[in-house]
Write an enzyme that holds these catalytic residues in place. Structure first.
Site, PDB file in Angstrom:
ATOM      1  CD  GLU A  50      -9.314  26.309  10.916  1.00 53.51           C
ATOM      2  OE1 GLU A  50     -10.012  25.345  11.286  1.00 53.51           O
ATOM      3  OE2 GLU A  50      -8.908  27.196  11.717  1.00 53.51           O
ATOM      4  CB  ALA A  80      10.914  20.251  51.417  1.00 55.30           C
TER       5      ALA A  80
END
Length: 368
Positions: free
Chosen positions: A54, A167
């Site tokens: 604002e 992995a």
């Protein structure tokens, strides 16, 4: 599209510009419209301690020579009503002579929580609440989680082959996915307040876990789950200017002092099993201002987070690749029934170069 919808949509676009900037404050945008329908100002929340949306919009109007008397402010969250590092935004709007505020949501922060709207109305400013609520809340899911649940929004990221391997059996995982997917993963790191990993990943890979593939004005904090305080003093995760939190289950004062000399904050939070109390860790991170916690860990820590019901969302990159037996995404199970698995709802599935990016959410985790 109505004028209100259009202006709130513009304000939401501004709020998105604060994605990598405003943590731990919410991502907020503001558009100022004059009574004649002319746009006179716009802004979004700046870095913590800087102006809110604002104030930025009011400044832009002032710098352009526009009067703000009778203007309407379209803002994506209730203007704040408390004195923090900046003054109350509701008071700034009143002082500027704004005639109406259209806001997407009430601020869940107990220091605000309707008080901003109340002060605006008491000063004669008309207030409308609701447009753009779902979009604003989603953009600030971590802030709402921290304010309402007292814990961060936990997003678990992984990269896997099509058959679910993250992995090889020898630990090799670089790189399963493409550079495009990896850059996108860095963007998700950048939006988080903190990146979490485990000591196994630190010892095996010595990662930096910083943001390198996309521009960012700030680096997320690093969090390590390290029950026995094994983090090496020369680990690459120690980066100047970046907060580092190490959660342990033992009170080794000598190692703690050495790690803190490297800039880390060491917190001892043991559970009954001699491991780190993960729920307590999340509460502690929330108290330290962590909204979104981005997890990049191995299958053991991922599994612990899943088993304890602490994961809110999954961010998984899937490569068009078959790797066969190896390490999985999360060490859970074995189960005897399909119903024992963790159910998820797909939020999105998108192409990232040759790979897929899947965002999936645990049902009900956002019901707060």
């Amino acid at each position: 599209m109505t004028d209100t919808s259009r202006h709130i949509h513009q304000a939401l676009g501004l709020a998105a510009q604060a994605l990598f900037v405003s943590n731990p404050n919410p991502r907020v945008g503001c558009v100022l419209m004059a009574p004649d329908g002319q746009e006179i100002g716009r802004g979004h929340t700046q870095q913590a301690g800087g102006p809110h949306a604002e104030v930025m919009a009011l400044r832009s109007a002032q710098e352009a020579g526009h009067s703000t008397l009778g203007a309407t402010a379209y803002v994506t969250l209730e203007p704040c009503a408390h004195q923090g590092r900046t003054g109350p935004c509701c008071d700034a709007l009143v002082a500027a002579g704004v005639g109406k505020v259209v806001a997407s949501l009430t601020d869940p922060n107990p220091l605000v929580a309707g008080q901003g709207f109340a002060r605006l109305r008491a000063a004669g400013v008309a207030v409308e609440v609701g447009p753009g609520a779902a979009e604003s809340r989603e953009l600030n899911i971590g802030f709402f989680s921290r304010m309402v649940r007292g814990t961060p929004w936990v997003r678990l990221k992984a990269a896997a082959s099509l058959d679910g391997t993250t992995a090889l059996p020898n630990g090799v995982s670089q790189w399963i996915t493409s550079p495009i997917a990896r850059a996108d993963g860095h963007a998700w790191r950048a939006r988080a307040c903190a990146v979490l990993t485990g000591i196994g990943t630190v010892l095996d890979d010595d990662p930096r876990l910083d943001v390198r593939e996309v521009p960012t004005p700030r680096q997320p904090h690093i969090v390590v789950v390290d029950s026995q305080l094994q983090t090496p003093l020369d680990a690459r995760l120690f980066i100047a200017g970046r907060a580092c939190y190490i959660y342990a289950a033992i009170g080794n004062e000598e190692k703690k002092a050495a790690l803190e000399a490297r800039g880390a904050t060491v917190v001892c939070l043991p559970n009954a099993q001699g491991k780190v109390d993960l729920p307590a860790m999340l509460r502690d991170l929330a108290a330290r201002g962590v909204n979104e916690l981005h997890v990049e860990a191995g299958h053991k820590l991922n599994g612990s987070l899943v088993r304890e019901g602490l994961v809110d969302e999954m961010l998984v990159y899937v490569a068009p690749l078959l790797l066969g037996p190896g390490l999985g995404l999360a060490h859970v199970g074995p189960f005897e029934a399909l119903s024992q698995g963790l159910a998820l709802n797909f939020l999105s599935v998108e192409r990232m170069g040759p790979d897929l990016r899947i965002v999936a959410r645990v049902p009900g985790r956002d019901a707060f």
